[in-house]
Motif scaffolding. Structure first.
Motif, PDB file in Angstrom:
ATOM      1  N   GLU A  52      51.054  45.484  33.226  1.00 54.35           N
ATOM      2  CA  GLU A  52      50.698  44.326  32.417  1.00 54.35           C
ATOM      3  C   GLU A  52      49.984  43.313  33.297  1.00 54.35           C
ATOM      4  O   GLU A  52      50.520  42.867  34.318  1.00 54.35           O
ATOM      5  N   LEU A  53      48.790  42.942  32.894  1.00 54.33           N
ATOM      6  CA  LEU A  53      48.028  41.901  33.578  1.00 54.33           C
ATOM      7  C   LEU A  53      48.311  40.570  32.898  1.00 54.33           C
ATOM      8  O   LEU A  53      48.146  40.446  31.684  1.00 54.33           O
ATOM      9  N   GLY A  54      48.729  39.593  33.686  1.00 50.35           N
ATOM     10  CA  GLY A  54      49.157  38.321  33.111  1.00 50.35           C
ATOM     11  C   GLY A  54      50.536  38.457  32.501  1.00 50.35           C
ATOM     12  O   GLY A  54      50.753  38.092  31.345  1.00 50.35           O
ATOM     13  N   CYS A  55      51.491  38.974  33.280  1.00 46.85           N
ATOM     14  CA  CYS A  55      52.818  39.303  32.739  1.00 46.85           C
ATOM     15  C   CYS A  55      53.681  38.080  32.475  1.00 46.85           C
ATOM     16  O   CYS A  55      54.705  38.174  31.794  1.00 46.85           O
ATOM     17  N   GLY A  56      53.312  36.910  33.017  1.00 46.57           N
ATOM     18  CA  GLY A  56      54.038  35.693  32.713  1.00 46.57           C
ATOM     19  C   GLY A  56      55.521  35.769  33.026  1.00 46.57           C
ATOM     20  O   GLY A  56      55.924  36.161  34.120  1.00 46.57           O
ATOM     21  N   THR A  57      56.339  35.426  32.031  1.00 44.65           N
ATOM     22  CA  THR A  57      57.791  35.373  32.217  1.00 44.65           C
ATOM     23  C   THR A  57      58.447  36.748  32.239  1.00 44.65           C
ATOM     24  O   THR A  57      59.654  36.840  32.438  1.00 44.65           O
ATOM     25  N   GLY A  58      57.679  37.792  31.987  1.00 42.93           N
ATOM     26  CA  GLY A  58      58.240  39.139  31.958  1.00 42.93           C
ATOM     27  C   GLY A  58      58.787  39.541  30.605  1.00 42.93           C
ATOM     28  O   GLY A  58      59.344  40.635  30.464  1.00 42.93           O
ATOM     29  N   TYR A 126      47.983  37.929  25.239  1.00 40.67           N
ATOM     30  CA  TYR A 126      47.682  36.503  25.255  1.00 40.67           C
ATOM     31  C   TYR A 126      47.387  36.013  26.673  1.00 40.67           C
ATOM     32  O   TYR A 126      47.840  34.954  27.094  1.00 40.67           O
ATOM     33  N   ALA A 127      46.600  36.804  27.370  1.00 45.77           N
ATOM     34  CA  ALA A 127      46.203  36.468  28.735  1.00 45.77           C
ATOM     35  C   ALA A 127      44.711  36.197  28.842  1.00 45.77           C
ATOM     36  O   ALA A 127      44.300  35.280  29.552  1.00 45.77           O
ATOM     37  N   ARG A 136      35.729  39.940  33.409  1.00 48.40           N
ATOM     38  CA  ARG A 136      35.993  40.708  34.619  1.00 48.40           C
ATOM     39  C   ARG A 136      37.398  41.319  34.613  1.00 48.40           C
ATOM     40  O   ARG A 136      37.633  42.323  35.285  1.00 48.40           O
ATOM     41  N   SER A 137      38.307  40.709  33.870  1.00 48.98           N
ATOM     42  CA  SER A 137      39.653  41.282  33.789  1.00 48.98           C
ATOM     43  C   SER A 137      39.640  42.589  33.004  1.00 48.98           C
ATOM     44  O   SER A 137      40.396  43.518  33.314  1.00 48.98           O
ATOM     45  N   ILE A 138      38.789  42.676  31.997  1.00 44.26           N
ATOM     46  CA  ILE A 138      38.644  43.931  31.255  1.00 44.26           C
ATOM     47  C   ILE A 138      38.052  45.002  32.160  1.00 44.26           C
ATOM     48  O   ILE A 138      38.510  46.148  32.189  1.00 44.26           O
ATOM     49  N   ALA A 139      37.021  44.628  32.920  1.00 45.90           N
ATOM     50  CA  ALA A 139      36.390  45.574  33.834  1.00 45.90           C
ATOM     51  C   ALA A 139      37.372  46.034  34.912  1.00 45.90           C
ATOM     52  O   ALA A 139      37.430  47.225  35.248  1.00 45.90           O
ATOM     53  N   PHE A 150      45.141  54.315  28.228  1.00 43.62           N
ATOM     54  CA  PHE A 150      44.772  53.367  27.185  1.00 43.62           C
ATOM     55  C   PHE A 150      44.928  51.941  27.705  1.00 43.62           C
ATOM     56  O   PHE A 150      45.921  51.619  28.374  1.00 43.62           O
ATOM     57  N   LEU A 151      43.964  51.108  27.366  1.00 46.07           N
ATOM     58  CA  LEU A 151      44.018  49.678  27.632  1.00 46.07           C
ATOM     59  C   LEU A 151      44.188  48.948  26.304  1.00 46.07           C
ATOM     60  O   LEU A 151      43.440  49.193  25.361  1.00 46.07           O
ATOM     61  N   TYR A 152      45.177  48.052  26.242  1.00 45.57           N
ATOM     62  CA  TYR A 152      45.440  47.281  25.027  1.00 45.57           C
ATOM     63  C   TYR A 152      45.318  45.793  25.319  1.00 45.57           C
ATOM     64  O   TYR A 152      45.747  45.316  26.375  1.00 45.57           O
ATOM     65  N   VAL A 153      44.764  45.068  24.353  1.00 41.30           N
ATOM     66  CA  VAL A 153      44.668  43.610  24.446  1.00 41.30           C
ATOM     67  C   VAL A 153      45.084  43.017  23.110  1.00 41.30           C
ATOM     68  O   VAL A 153      44.565  43.419  22.056  1.00 41.30           O
ATOM     69  N   VAL A 154      46.015  42.072  23.142  1.00 39.63           N
ATOM     70  CA  VAL A 154      46.327  41.273  21.965  1.00 39.63           C
ATOM     71  C   VAL A 154      46.136  39.816  22.351  1.00 39.63           C
ATOM     72  O   VAL A 154      46.523  39.393  23.439  1.00 39.63           O
TER      73      VAL A 154
END
Length: 222
Positions: A52-58, A126-127, A136-139, A150-154
């Motif tokens: 997870e990129l931008g995992c925040g609080t976990g 939500y990152a 650049r984060s997608i790349a 698989f890459l997922y973004v919400v």
């Protein structure tokens, strides 16, 4: 925990979340919609690796690790303050198959930070709406994604099917936290997927309140 050097953006994020991290999950659950659907769609294979990129609080990693107990999980965040909360959350849940690291989602070395070169699943929840140069984060995610992965973004959509007053109020509120819904998210992800020979899927959720997008495995030719 591995870490990259601190940056001006990481310092800003630490400043924003130094105190908010203690109430973040309690307050955000009412408007960060679609996160649990993303976790369900991960469909992680047994023994698979998830970043997870931008995992925040976990919060998401905790739920995903419970949902897929045979997988290995990794979390990256630019804020050391948020990572401290994530570490404590994982310890309370006794989730040991999770590795955390501080780093920039737009430019990171997964081998140096995690000892892993590729991941079966990568997701951002939500990152992208908080990341300068989010394209650049997608790349970077695609570079770290296994060929069959698989890459997922919400994230926030554009609320086109909701009242205009609601959209204005939401965007004003989000701006206070340096959050900006990305109008070109779907176009950017589709373009990068095509360049990598991968499939792209997109779903608008809750009357366009949120978007859920994914990039799939490399298309194989006969």
């Amino acid at each position: 925990m591995s870490t990259q050097a601190a940056t001006p953006h990481s310092a800003m994020m630490d400043g924003i979340y130094r105190h908010q991290r203690h109430i973040y999950d309690l307050t955000r659950k009412y408007y960060l919609l679609g996160r649990d659907r993303l976790i369900e769609e991960l469909d992680v294979p047994a023994g698979g690796s998830v970043l997870e990129l931008g995992c925040g609080t976990g919060r998401n990693i905790v739920l995903a690790a419970r949902r897929y107990p045979e997988a290995r999980f990794f979390g990256l965040d630019i804020s050391s303050e948020m990572l401290e909360t994530a570490k404590n959350s994982l310890a309370r849940q006794n989730l040991r198959a999770v590795t955390l690291a501080r780093g920039d989602a737009t430019d990171f070395d997964p081998l140096a930070l995690f000892g892993e070169e590729k991941f079966d699943r990568i997701f951002l929840s939500y990152a992208v709406s908080m990341i300068p140069g989010w394209e650049r984060s997608i790349a970077a995610a695609l570079q770290a994604l296994a060929p069959d992965g698989f890459l997922y973004v919400v994230d926030f959509g554009q609320q086109q099917r909701l009242p205009s007053w609601f959209r204005s109020a939401l965007h004003g509120w989000l701006a206070r936290f340096h959050v900006e819904p990305r109008q070109t998210l779907a176009v950017e992800m589709e373009g990068q997927a095509k360049a990598e020979g991968r499939a792209f899927q997109f779903t608008s959720l809750y009357k366009d309140y949120a978007w859920l997008a994914s990039i799939g495995p490399v298309t194989r030719t006969p």
